[in-house]
Scaffold this motif. Structure first.
Motif, PDB file in Angstrom:
ATOM      1  N   ALA A 856       3.730   7.739  -7.590  1.00 50.63           N
ATOM      2  CA  ALA A 856       2.714   8.459  -8.702  1.00 50.63           C
ATOM      3  C   ALA A 856       3.705   9.928  -8.888  1.00 50.63           C
ATOM      4  N   SER A1033      -3.568  12.282  -9.936  1.00 56.22           N
ATOM      5  CA  SER A1033      -2.353  11.703 -10.401  1.00 56.22           C
ATOM      6  C   SER A1033      -1.265  11.681  -9.268  1.00 56.22           C
ATOM      7  N   TYR A1034      -1.657  12.196  -8.444  1.00 61.28           N
ATOM      8  CA  TYR A1034      -0.557  12.520  -7.212  1.00 61.28           C
ATOM      9  C   TYR A1034      -1.318  11.991  -5.726  1.00 61.28           C
TER      10      TYR A1034
END
Length: 1037
Positions: A856, A1033-1034
């Motif tokens: 990611a 997103s992480y």
């Protein structure tokens, strides 16, 4: 009543309404011509309203006649007269007409038409400001007016917001409506329009909650807002209601403002409100409100402004001589000269007389110069004015030098409470003539007494002696040291006399230090005086042949002082070593070794001084000369091929490392303890000193050819990382220094741009969390780190895209405006490796180097790089890089197959490259690719033999139209157009691709418009990069 009678009545009402509309229209038509007709027309309209059969009929006719005004957008003078007229009518009619009219206006204020909202808020604000205090309006109606005006404060049309704030300005003082003040304070820092900010500032009431907000507006980018802030401060805030700090901040900013109109407004505040009303025209009384001892520069600028404005009137007989009075009662045995009775000056009076005398002296000098430059009667007039100024100056100053010396001596002997006044009087010494032997002898004796006086000190709670002051400057204060220095040079003005006198005193003071019997107070006294001498000396040659030689000074005082156990002695000795090294033709090896030891092994405060000294010596003598003196065993070949700094382990070293000085300095960045500022000075730490020093070295890199060019990107990467890190958040001096550096550095040389492009990838690698071993942390921390890295990437992009300055201007271009820096077209001058093409190729190679399966963090990193890539442009002259980039884009798109929006942007970039490619069908040979990448110093193992054309996005399959969810219509009252009540169903067919294409085109335009972003705007754009910085997103970092 029959139907016929009702019909007749309705017709009569209609006829009356038509007649009223015609008469009202005629009155409004005449009222728009001139304000002079308003009073007469108001009476006519009031009479017409009273004669009307019904108030509802009159209001209906009046509102229908006024309706076209709400569709007229242009702000013509005639329209503004009509607005003023109807507002005056409503304000004078405190009855049901006012109620009906306000409700009518509120209905218009909620309309979707922006012009209607604008006119409604404008008329409401006019009515509210015109209404008398005893106007009878229901509380419910006022609450409704306030509620809707507060809604309109957040309107998307600036002029609507302006008049909404103006309407609320009358209610903001009411404690019941505290929510209005809270709203204004909330929207002020977020407001983008200058007129709205100005209106908010003018509407704020005087209070402790608003004073700081209004003062902050004196730094607004808009001249009108700054001027309004000073106007509000003058009218609403008396001098006594502000703290001393706020008073000085107001004057410091206002008197030095770049706008003449703003500085005049501040001077008007100073003159009319503070000086005249609060201080009865007495400048000394005004200075008492400013704390001259703490804020001397501000107080001095205030006096200069008052003197230039002619507002300082000297009273009859007022002078410095009034503080000196002879004692007439003499007894037998007294000397011929009567003993003087000295009246001690206050700090404000001392500053006042010093600035007055300085002003008179400069005026006399200017008039004398004008007289010498002219002839005839004009020269005589100037000479007479100069003579008058000199005569007045002589009346103010003490009549003799001896009286002046006694006055200064009395203040210096009075203790620390009169230290400020003593310094002001010392500065007056520049206006006396010491050419007479007697005067020079008396002044020399006093100067010797002053210099030999022991520094002020006191005992702490544990019985230790603590020297007062900064611990570096002579007398504990840099201003005091400069005053003593200027006075000493005025008294001993002959060549070499100043150095001879001071060295004789140093030789006597240093005697206990040589014998190792001196305490730390004596050490600091000797070293501070030595520092004063070294700071003012031009060369060590002027110190030769005196009471103590430079070599003896170094060996017996400076080097032993740097090895003393007392930290304050070490600190001031290290500072003196740096000053001594600047005066040497070739730096001493012992001096450099001691500075390196102090930098590595010393406490933080001593490491700071050693760091300053080493950077100064490197910049003065050059890094090669410094290392040559140290006789380091480093082959020249290794030094020339050096691409990184050698790591230094400070904990295991003894200070005598066989490492270059720049390596030792750069190693200071690895010490985390040196990133925290000192408690005594929030702007000083080793990291700040290193950042400022390396920025200067890079900016003047042409002066240091021995510094390998391969190290420039390493230094620049560290400076960019430091600028965007948490370390520099509170280091204001470092932030200011680096901001100036980054503004100048890319504009001076093509090599600088090459260095920036080469630093881009290393900076991004070092700042992006979760890759290359970087710390990730919590999701919030990761999000913040990504936003900061994206901001840095946009910042570097802006530097690459900036233009170069012209180094030499053409002498025949007399009409060229030299005030603005001249620039050249960077596209016509830069090689591709220094421009946007080189940066684009570097980014593409970096993205293509990642494997198809990415974490990611890697996905977000690649996405951020590509968002910068699509903002770069290629010149048509660079055909080789264009073809190479077309090959790389195929690999880049393969790495971003899941990022549909970015893939579309990259395809558009590929199309742009294809249009500028002069031979799009011709393949680029691998040797040419290697040559291009070799110029960029990139080791690329990628196989670029693949296709150049972009992979096609598969079309969406034909499917049956699915029923969309029922959407709830959200009405936005401030929208300009009526939204349809039903949202049409979107069918998921192939035709929907055109909708996505238009959306992507709009995004592309927004991205292209962002090329000229400023640093302050980057933070807002980072918020939009949801794919890069969002918490989702992480999740797997």
């Amino acid at each position: 009543m029959t139907v016929q009678e009702e019909r007749v009545m309705e017709e009569n009402v209609t006829e009356e309404a038509k007649r009223l509309m015609l008469k009202i229209a005629a009155i409004l038509d005449e009222a728009r011509t001139s304000y002079a007709t308003h009073n007469r027309k108001l009476k006519e309209l009031s009479l017409l309203r009273s004669k009307s059969s019904s108030s509802s009929i009159f209001f209906s006719a009046f509102s229908r006649t006024l309706t076209p005004l709400f569709d007229f957008q242009r702000r013509l003078a005639s329209v503004e007269r009509v607005v003023s007229f109807v507002s005056a009518l409503a304000a004078s009619a405190s009855d049901e007409f006012l109620d009906h009219f306000l409700k009518f206006l509120l209905a218009a204020a909620t309309a979707s038409n922006k012009t209607a909202r604008f006119r409604a808020c404008q008329i409401v604000s006019e009515i509210i400001l015109r209404l008398p205090d005893d106007a009878e309006v229901s509380n419910e109606l006022w609450d409704e007016v306030i509620e809707w005006m507060m809604v309109r404060v957040r309107d998307k049309i600036p002029v609507v917001r302006t008049f909404a704030v103006r309407a609320l300005s009358r209610f903001v003082n009411d404690s019941v409506n505290s929510d209005i003040l809270d709203l204004l304070l909330e929207v002020l820092p977020l407001e983008q329009n200058a007129d709205v900010r100005k209106m908010i500032v003018l509407s704020l009431p005087p209070s402790t909650a608003t004073s700081q907000v209004i003062i902050d507006c004196t730094l607004d980018v808009s001249e009108s807002v700054r001027k309004a802030a000073y106007c509000v401060l003058a009218n609403k805030f008396p001098l006594q209601s502000l703290s001393i700090k706020l008073r000085t901040v107001i004057l410091r900013r206002g008197l030095a403002d770049r706008s003449l109109a703003v500085s005049k407004e501040c001077f008007k505040l100073l003159k009319d409100e503070w000086l005249t009303k609060c201080c009865n025209g007495d400048p000394v009384e005004l200075l008492k409100y400013l704390d001259v001892e703490t804020y001397e520069p501000v107080s001095e600028s205030v006096m200069e402004a008052l003197l230039k404005g002619g507002l300082v009137k000297l009273q009859n007989g007022a002078s410095i001589q009034q503080y000196i009075s002879s004692n007439g009662d003499r007894t037998e045995g007294d000397t011929v000269d009567c003993p003087q009775s000295i009246q001690l000056m206050e700090a404000e009076a001392a500053l006042y007389w010093r600035t007055v005398c300085k002003h008179l002296q400069s005026e006399a000098h200017a008039k004398g110069s004008d007289a010498a430059a002219t002839m005839g009667t004009e020269a005589q007039v100037y000479a007479a004015e100069a003579s008058d100024k000199n005569d007045l100056l002589e009346k103010i100053l003490p009549s003799t030098v001896s009286e002046y010396i006694e006055l200064v001596r009395a203040h210096t002997n009075a203790g620390s409470n009169h230290r400020f006044a003593s310094r002001q009087l010392l500065l007056l010494g520049a206006m006396f003539d010491f050419s007479d032997t007697t005067n020079r002898k008396a002044a020399g004796a006093f100067l010797h007494e002053l210099i030999c006086k022991c520094p002020e000190h006191e005992d702490d709670d544990e019985g230790n002696i603590v020297v007062l002051g900064d611990g570096l400057s002579f007398g504990g204060d840099n201003d005091w040291a400069e005053a003593v220095d200027s006075f000493a040079k005025k008294v001993h003005a002959a060549a070499g006399e100043f150095e001879e006198v001071v060295l004789e005193i140093i030789e006597k003071l240093a005697q206990p230090c040589k014998e190792r019997t001196a305490n730390h107070v004596q050490w600091m006294h000797s070293l501070s005086l030595t520092g004063l001498l070294l700071k003012s000396a031009k060369s060590l040659r002027k110190l030769q042949g005196k009471a103590i030689t430079p070599d003896e000074l170094l060996q017996t005082l400076l080097l032993p002082g740097a090895k003393q156990s007392h930290l304050d002695v070490q600190r001031i000795a290290v500072r003196c070593l740096g000053l001594f090294g600047l005066l040497e033709r070739k730096p001493s090896a012992e001096l450099l070794k001691q500075l390196r030891i102090s930098y590595i092994k010393g406490p933080h405060s001593i490491s700071i001084e050693a760091c300053k000294a080493l950077i100064d010596l490197i910049m003065w003598h050059g890094p090669e000369e410094v290392d040559k003196v140290l006789k380091l065993n480093i082959p020249c070949q290794i030094n020339s091929e050096k691409s990184t700094f050698c790591p230094v382990n400070f904990s295991d070293s003894e200070g005598d490392l066989d490492v270059e000085t720049l390596d030792i300095l750069y190693g200071g960045f690895e010490n985390a303890d040196w990133a925290s500022p000192l408690p005594s000075n929030e702007d000083e730490c080793v990291h700040a000193i290193l950042g400022e020093g390396f920025a200067k070295i890079l900016l003047l890199s042409d002066n240091y050819p021995s510094l390998p060019i391969s190290l420039h990107p390493v230094l620049l990467s560290k400076l960019i990382y430091l600028y965007f890190s948490d370390v520099s958040e509170h280091l204001h001096r470092l932030k200011q220094c680096l901001s100036v550096f980054f503004e100048l550095y890319p504009c001076l040389s093509a090599n600088h741009k090459r260095c920036i492009a080469k630093s881009f990838i290393p900076v991004m690698r070092s700042m992006w969390p979760g890759i290359f071993g970087n710390y990730a942390g919590s999701p919030f921390t990761v999000s913040q780190m990504r936003k900061r890295a994206v901001q840095a990437s946009r910042f570097m992009l802006q530097m690459v895209q900036s233009n170069l300055y012209v180094k030499e201007t053409q002498p025949d271009c007399e009409s060229t405006n030299t005030e603005q820096p001249q620039v050249i077209d960077k596209c016509a001058e830069l090689p591709f490796e220094c421009g946007e093409e080189g940066l684009a190729l570097r980014i593409a190679v970096e993205v293509a180097s990642f494997q198809s399966k990415k974490t990611a963090a890697e996905k977000a990193y690649v996405s951020a790089l590509c968002r910068i890539l699509v903002l770069l442009h290629f010149r048509i002259s660079e055909q080789g890089p264009i073809k190479c980039m077309r090959k790389l884009l195929y690999r880049v798109v393969e790495c971003l197959s899941s990022e549909k929006d970015l893939v579309k942007e990259l395809k558009r970039m590929s199309e742009r490259l294809r249009t500028v490619d002069s031979q799009p069908d011709q393949e680029l040979l691998q040797d040419d690719v290697n040559l291009i990448l070799g110029k960029l110093e990139l080791d690329c193992d990628l196989d670029l033999d693949g296709p150049v054309s972009m992979p096609q996005t598969p079309a969406a399959p034909l499917t049956r139209p699915t029923r969309s969810r029922r959407r709830v219509r959200i009405e936005e009252e401030s929208s300009d157009e009526e939204l349809p009540s039903v949202v049409p169903t979107t069918h998921h067919t192939v035709k929907s691709r055109s909708v996505r294409a238009s959306k992507t085109a709009a995004i592309n335009k927004m991205s292209s418009a962002g090329r000229s972003l400023k640093i302050d705007e980057m933070g807002e754009l980072v918020e939009e990069d949801s794919d890069v910085t969002s918490d989702d997103s992480y999740a797997s970092d």
